[in-house]
Write a protein that holds these residues in place. Structure first.
Motif, short mmCIF file in Angstrom:
data_model
loop_
_atom_site.label_atom_id
_atom_site.label_comp_id
_atom_site.label_asym_id
_atom_site.label_seq_id
_atom_site.Cartn_x
_atom_site.Cartn_y
_atom_site.Cartn_z
N ASN A 193 29.61 35.06 37.70
CA ASN A 193 28.72 36.03 38.34
C ASN A 193 29.48 37.33 38.58
O ASN A 193 30.52 37.35 39.23
N SER A 194 28.95 38.42 38.06
CA SER A 194 29.64 39.72 38.13
C SER A 194 29.81 40.23 39.55
O SER A 194 30.68 41.06 39.81
N GLN A 195 28.97 39.73 40.47
CA GLN A 195 29.01 40.23 41.84
C GLN A 195 29.89 39.39 42.76
O GLN A 195 30.20 39.82 43.88
N ILE A 196 30.27 38.21 42.32
CA ILE A 196 31.08 37.33 43.15
C ILE A 196 32.55 37.36 42.77
O ILE A 196 33.44 37.30 43.61
N ILE A 197 32.82 37.47 41.47
CA ILE A 197 34.21 37.48 41.01
C ILE A 197 34.94 38.72 41.52
O ILE A 197 34.35 39.80 41.61
N THR A 198 36.20 38.56 41.86
CA THR A 198 36.99 39.69 42.35
C THR A 198 37.56 40.49 41.17
O THR A 198 37.58 40.01 40.03
N GLU A 199 38.03 41.66 41.47
CA GLU A 199 38.64 42.52 40.45
C GLU A 199 39.82 41.83 39.78
O GLU A 199 39.96 41.85 38.55
N GLU A 200 40.67 41.20 40.59
CA GLU A 200 41.86 40.53 40.05
C GLU A 200 41.48 39.30 39.23
O GLU A 200 42.09 39.02 38.19
N GLU A 201 40.50 38.54 39.68
CA GLU A 201 40.06 37.35 38.95
C GLU A 201 39.49 37.73 37.59
O GLU A 201 39.79 37.08 36.58
N LEU A 202 38.68 38.78 37.55
CA LEU A 202 38.10 39.21 36.29
C LEU A 202 39.18 39.68 35.33
O LEU A 202 39.17 39.33 34.14
N TRP A 203 40.12 40.43 35.82
CA TRP A 203 41.23 40.92 34.98
C TRP A 203 42.01 39.75 34.40
O TRP A 203 42.37 39.75 33.22
N SER A 204 42.26 38.75 35.22
CA SER A 204 43.01 37.58 34.76
C SER A 204 42.28 36.85 33.63
O SER A 204 42.90 36.44 32.65
N ILE A 205 40.96 36.71 33.76
CA ILE A 205 40.17 36.03 32.72
C ILE A 205 40.22 36.81 31.41
O ILE A 205 40.42 36.25 30.34
N VAL A 206 40.03 38.12 31.50
CA VAL A 206 40.05 38.96 30.30
C VAL A 206 41.42 38.89 29.63
O VAL A 206 41.53 38.79 28.40
N CYS A 207 42.49 38.92 30.43
CA CYS A 207 43.85 38.82 29.88
C CYS A 207 44.05 37.52 29.11
O CYS A 207 44.67 37.50 28.04
#
Length: 381
Positions: free
Chosen positions: A236-250
């Motif tokens: 969910n784009s509204q629940i995930i944190t900035e750092e968590e999203l970055w980690s997944i993309v990496c």
């Protein structure tokens, strides 16, 4: 919509009368809505839809016969509309039942009460008013009608560029995408009507209405969590944190995103994190999903993270997309260009969708970063 349009919109709305929400009753009111739909979907968005009456410039179908047709007006000017159907499962067209997986939800049984579902569609706002409260007011009216009719689960479909918006309102993604002729790839979403906790978690503007409701039961909320949320891999784009999203993309890219994704070139890691988190959504697509459709206007900037895509338009030689971090489709982030090819998922893919609807707000909040992105996109042409 670019930043100039947004500024113009705010100026217009501020100088005009308040927005009035109502339900169309007369044939004249309904016809006005059908024509408004034609203007938005056909004239603006270049969609080729089966139910269009081109001769009279109207768009309507059988669901309109028993729907609440909601409108938003400023004085006598129609600026937005939505349609909501509320009824038992047997009343809903089979195609919609299958797309939304409604049979799964019919398993929920609350004290043997005949379950009603709501389905919201044809929600659209005039370009000049997309920064106004019109969309929220339409959503609020749909929410009100749902809980007044004892609906537990309210459904809708959205295109990829609107995933963030629907999740911000409080909707969940819960099942596979579906290619709907004339509308492109659509994402089924559900609003669990009594889930006030989730509305609070995503900071939904609808929370202010939910707080005013009397004590509500949570059986449907608990059932939905066990059935869908507990084991879901959807982010969910509204629940995930900035750092968590970055980690997944990496993890998908195996390289720093600022190196692997061309649109991020020239941004610092901090700036790139802010941009991806503010404008993006992780979207899973299944084998055979047609993600872009030739000649339709793009409202996203799409990036392949994993899997394989191919063009159905260019056969000799076959055009494929296989590189993690590769952009595909037309730029719909800073411009609204038309797609030049049909692109399909060859296998299960993960894509990162940057929304052209989210970018104007990001531009307003972070103009320095947004200007860098705009310059980079200009150089990539």
């Amino acid at each position: 919509m670019n930043n100039d349009q947004k500024t113009t919109s705010n100026t217009i709305v501020a100088s005009e009368s308040p927005i009035k929400i109502g339900i169309a009753i007369t044939a004249e009111e309904k016809r006005e809505i059908y024509h408004f739909r034609y203007q938005i979907y056909v004239e603006e968005m270049s969609k080729s839809i089966e139910d269009v009456d081109y001769e009279n410039e109207l768009l309507h179908d059988e669901l309109d016969e028993w729907a609440f047709l909601i409108y938003a007006k400023i004085d006598s000017k129609l600026i937005a509309t939505a349609r909501i159907n509320i009824g038992i499962l047997a009343k809903i067209p089979q195609q919609i039942v299958e797309i939304l997986s409604l049979n799964k939800f019919s398993e929920f049984n609350n004290e043997n009460i005949v379950q009603k579902f709501s389905y919201c569609a044809k929600l659209m706002v005039h370009p000049l008013y997309r920064s106004s409260p019109a969309l929220y007011l339409l959503m609020a009216k749909c929410y009100e009608l749902a809980y007044q009719n004892q609906v537990q689960f309210a459904f809708s479909l959205c295109n990829l560029h609107l995933v963030r918006l629907y999740e911000q309102m409080g909707f969940h993604r819960y099942t596979n995408n579906f290619f709907l002729g004339g509308y492109g790839l659509v994402v089924p979403v559900v609003f669990v009507v009594n889930d006030t906790h989730h509305l609070r978690s995503v900071r939904s503007p609808l929370l202010r209405i939910a707080r005013k409701r009397e004590l509500v039961t949570t059986q449907a909320v608990e059932w939905y969590y066990e059935k869908f949320t507990k084991h879901s891999s959807i982010v969910n784009s509204q629940i995930i944190t900035e750092e968590e999203l970055w980690s997944i993309v990496c993890k998908f890219l195996h390289h720093p995103p600022t190196e692997a994704i061309s649109i991020l070139h020239g941004l610092s890691e901090t700036e790139a994190k802010k941009f991806l988190h503010s404008c993006g959504s992780l979207v899973q697509c299944a084998t055979g999903d047609i993600i872009t459709t030739q000649s339709e206007i793009s409202y996203t900037y799409d990036i392949l993270l994993s899997g394989k895509l191919k063009s159905l338009t260019f056969h000799h030689p076959i055009k494929e997309y296989t590189v993690s971090g590769q952009h595909f489709g037309a730029n719909g982030l800073t411009e609204h260009n038309k797609h030049t090819e049909d692109i399909v998922a060859v296998n299960s893919v993960e894509i990162f969708v940057l929304s052209g609807m989210a970018f104007p707000r990001f531009f307003h909040s972070h103009p320095d970063i947004a200007h860098k992105i705009t310059r980079t996109l200009s150089n990539l042409r």
